[in-house]
Write a protein that holds these residues in place. Sequence first.
Motif, PDB file in Angstrom:
ATOM      1  N   ALA A 247       7.613   8.018  -4.451  1.00 44.28           N
ATOM      2  CA  ALA A 247       8.096   7.319  -3.261  1.00 44.28           C
ATOM      3  C   ALA A 247       9.261   6.418  -3.634  1.00 44.28           C
ATOM      4  O   ALA A 247       9.195   5.691  -4.627  1.00 44.28           O
ATOM      5  CB  ALA A 247       6.975   6.504  -2.624  1.00 44.28           C
ATOM      6  N   ASP A 248      10.312   6.452  -2.844  1.00 41.31           N
ATOM      7  CA  ASP A 248      11.482   5.609  -3.056  1.00 41.31           C
ATOM      8  C   ASP A 248      11.440   4.462  -2.060  1.00 41.31           C
ATOM      9  O   ASP A 248      11.659   4.647  -0.862  1.00 41.31           O
ATOM     10  CB  ASP A 248      12.754   6.433  -2.862  1.00 41.31           C
ATOM     11  CG  ASP A 248      14.021   5.627  -3.128  1.00 41.31           C
ATOM     12  OD1 ASP A 248      13.898   4.428  -3.480  1.00 41.31           O
ATOM     13  OD2 ASP A 248      15.123   6.189  -2.976  1.00 41.31           O
ATOM     14  N   PHE A 249      11.146   3.257  -2.545  1.00 43.52           N
ATOM     15  CA  PHE A 249      11.019   2.095  -1.673  1.00 43.52           C
ATOM     16  C   PHE A 249      12.358   1.428  -1.362  1.00 43.52           C
ATOM     17  O   PHE A 249      12.394   0.388  -0.707  1.00 43.52           O
ATOM     18  CB  PHE A 249      10.067   1.079  -2.295  1.00 43.52           C
ATOM     19  CG  PHE A 249       8.651   1.576  -2.381  1.00 43.52           C
ATOM     20  CD1 PHE A 249       8.069   2.245  -1.326  1.00 43.52           C
ATOM     21  CD2 PHE A 249       7.900   1.365  -3.533  1.00 43.52           C
ATOM     22  CE1 PHE A 249       6.756   2.704  -1.392  1.00 43.52           C
ATOM     23  CE2 PHE A 249       6.589   1.822  -3.615  1.00 43.52           C
ATOM     24  CZ  PHE A 249       6.014   2.487  -2.541  1.00 43.52           C
TER      25      PHE A 249
ATOM     26  N   ASP B 119       6.130   5.129   4.491  1.00 46.07           N
ATOM     27  CA  ASP B 119       5.447   6.042   5.400  1.00 46.07           C
ATOM     28  C   ASP B 119       4.703   7.133   4.633  1.00 46.07           C
ATOM     29  O   ASP B 119       3.599   7.544   5.019  1.00 46.07           O
ATOM     30  CB  ASP B 119       6.457   6.682   6.367  1.00 46.07           C
ATOM     31  CG  ASP B 119       6.995   5.689   7.387  1.00 46.07           C
ATOM     32  OD1 ASP B 119       6.332   4.650   7.612  1.00 46.07           O
ATOM     33  OD2 ASP B 119       8.077   5.953   7.950  1.00 46.07           O
ATOM     34  N   ALA B 120       5.293   7.591   3.535  1.00 49.40           N
ATOM     35  CA  ALA B 120       4.633   8.603   2.705  1.00 49.40           C
ATOM     36  C   ALA B 120       3.361   8.042   2.082  1.00 49.40           C
ATOM     37  O   ALA B 120       2.324   8.709   2.016  1.00 49.40           O
ATOM     38  CB  ALA B 120       5.590   9.083   1.614  1.00 49.40           C
ATOM     39  N   VAL B 121       3.433   6.791   1.637  1.00 54.28           N
ATOM     40  CA  VAL B 121       2.255   6.140   1.052  1.00 54.28           C
ATOM     41  C   VAL B 121       1.176   5.934   2.116  1.00 54.28           C
ATOM     42  O   VAL B 121      -0.010   6.191   1.878  1.00 54.28           O
ATOM     43  CB  VAL B 121       2.642   4.781   0.429  1.00 54.28           C
ATOM     44  CG1 VAL B 121       1.391   4.030  -0.031  1.00 54.28           C
ATOM     45  CG2 VAL B 121       3.601   4.982  -0.734  1.00 54.28           C
TER      46      VAL B 121
ATOM     47  N   THR C 148       8.730  -4.234  -1.203  1.00 52.99           N
ATOM     48  CA  THR C 148       7.563  -3.465  -1.629  1.00 52.99           C
ATOM     49  C   THR C 148       6.261  -4.264  -1.569  1.00 52.99           C
ATOM     50  O   THR C 148       5.303  -3.820  -0.931  1.00 52.99           O
ATOM     51  CB  THR C 148       7.776  -2.895  -3.042  1.00 52.99           C
ATOM     52  OG1 THR C 148       8.950  -2.080  -3.046  1.00 52.99           O
ATOM     53  CG2 THR C 148       6.577  -2.055  -3.471  1.00 52.99           C
ATOM     54  N   PRO C 149       6.167  -5.435  -2.212  1.00 55.88           N
ATOM     55  CA  PRO C 149       4.902  -6.176  -2.112  1.00 55.88           C
ATOM     56  C   PRO C 149       4.586  -6.596  -0.683  1.00 55.88           C
ATOM     57  O   PRO C 149       3.420  -6.618  -0.276  1.00 55.88           O
ATOM     58  CB  PRO C 149       5.114  -7.389  -3.028  1.00 55.88           C
ATOM     59  CG  PRO C 149       6.584  -7.542  -3.146  1.00 55.88           C
ATOM     60  CD  PRO C 149       7.141  -6.153  -3.071  1.00 55.88           C
ATOM     61  N   THR C 150       5.623  -6.914   0.101  1.00 58.70           N
ATOM     62  CA  THR C 150       5.407  -7.351   1.479  1.00 58.70           C
ATOM     63  C   THR C 150       4.798  -6.237   2.326  1.00 58.70           C
ATOM     64  O   THR C 150       3.763  -6.412   2.987  1.00 58.70           O
ATOM     65  CB  THR C 150       6.731  -7.813   2.119  1.00 58.70           C
ATOM     66  OG1 THR C 150       7.315  -8.838   1.318  1.00 58.70           O
ATOM     67  CG2 THR C 150       6.493  -8.347   3.509  1.00 58.70           C
ATOM     68  N   VAL C 151       5.425  -5.085   2.326  1.00 59.57           N
ATOM     69  CA  VAL C 151       4.971  -3.974   3.163  1.00 59.57           C
ATOM     70  C   VAL C 151       3.660  -3.389   2.648  1.00 59.57           C
ATOM     71  O   VAL C 151       2.771  -3.040   3.437  1.00 59.57           O
ATOM     72  CB  VAL C 151       6.056  -2.884   3.254  1.00 59.57           C
ATOM     73  CG1 VAL C 151       5.557  -1.697   4.086  1.00 59.57           C
ATOM     74  CG2 VAL C 151       7.335  -3.450   3.870  1.00 59.57           C
TER      75      VAL C 151
END
Length: 236
Positions: free
Chosen positions: A33-35, A43-45, A88-91
């Motif tokens: 996944a490319d954040f 969305d993939a995660v 990343t940590p937020t989402v």
Amino acid sequence: CNLIIIGHDAAGLKTVETAIKQKYPVQVRSLVADFSNGMEGFDAVKAVLKDLDVGVLINTAAVDLSYKTFDLLAGADMKRCIDVNCGTPTVMMNMVLPGMLAKKKGIIVNFGSFVAEANCPMPTVYPSTKAFCHKLTRDMQVWYKDSGVIFQTVIPGVVGSPMADNTPPSLLIPSPEQYTSSLVKTVGWVDTTCGYLPHDLQLATMKILNFVFGDFSMIKYWPFHRKDQFISKKNL
């Protein structure tokens, strides 16, 4: 599935997945996944996690920047660093927290960095993103204090990992295995930790120097940053 590892490097993920499977009898899945590309990676995660009971989230995603002064950095590189390191940590927390709150249990560990605590103005973007991680996690600790969910900020020093050019282990630079073994013993006991006692001592010393010498404790003034060394680093 017992463990999902997520990253942008498919080959690196597969190597880690294989190593874990060889050492431990667990089910492991890797997800590319490319954040840095908006919500596409998230969305993939989310699609993968929707039917899983997530008990632990470890946010280590980070992008560093070239060793240049702020005025020489590219805007696109800085934005990517901010998107990955802060987004990343937020989402990811927003994604898994509702399930943890419903169960009244869970663990979320966000990685900050030594440099977020240091007087290190070059390049300041990466350290600033790590300070954001600390602030974000601290607020989660306060707001969800009685929720049953544990939030922890980890502020590591240098670890002999690929991000540190696989620096050989020493007393102050543990191997990833040494560091992880030390870190897991702190989860649930302290809100913020370096995760490794020599790093805790380093951080305490650094804060004392910052207090005593103020701006003159910045790495800008260290002998290590002679002009010839600075030019050498800029060409890396």
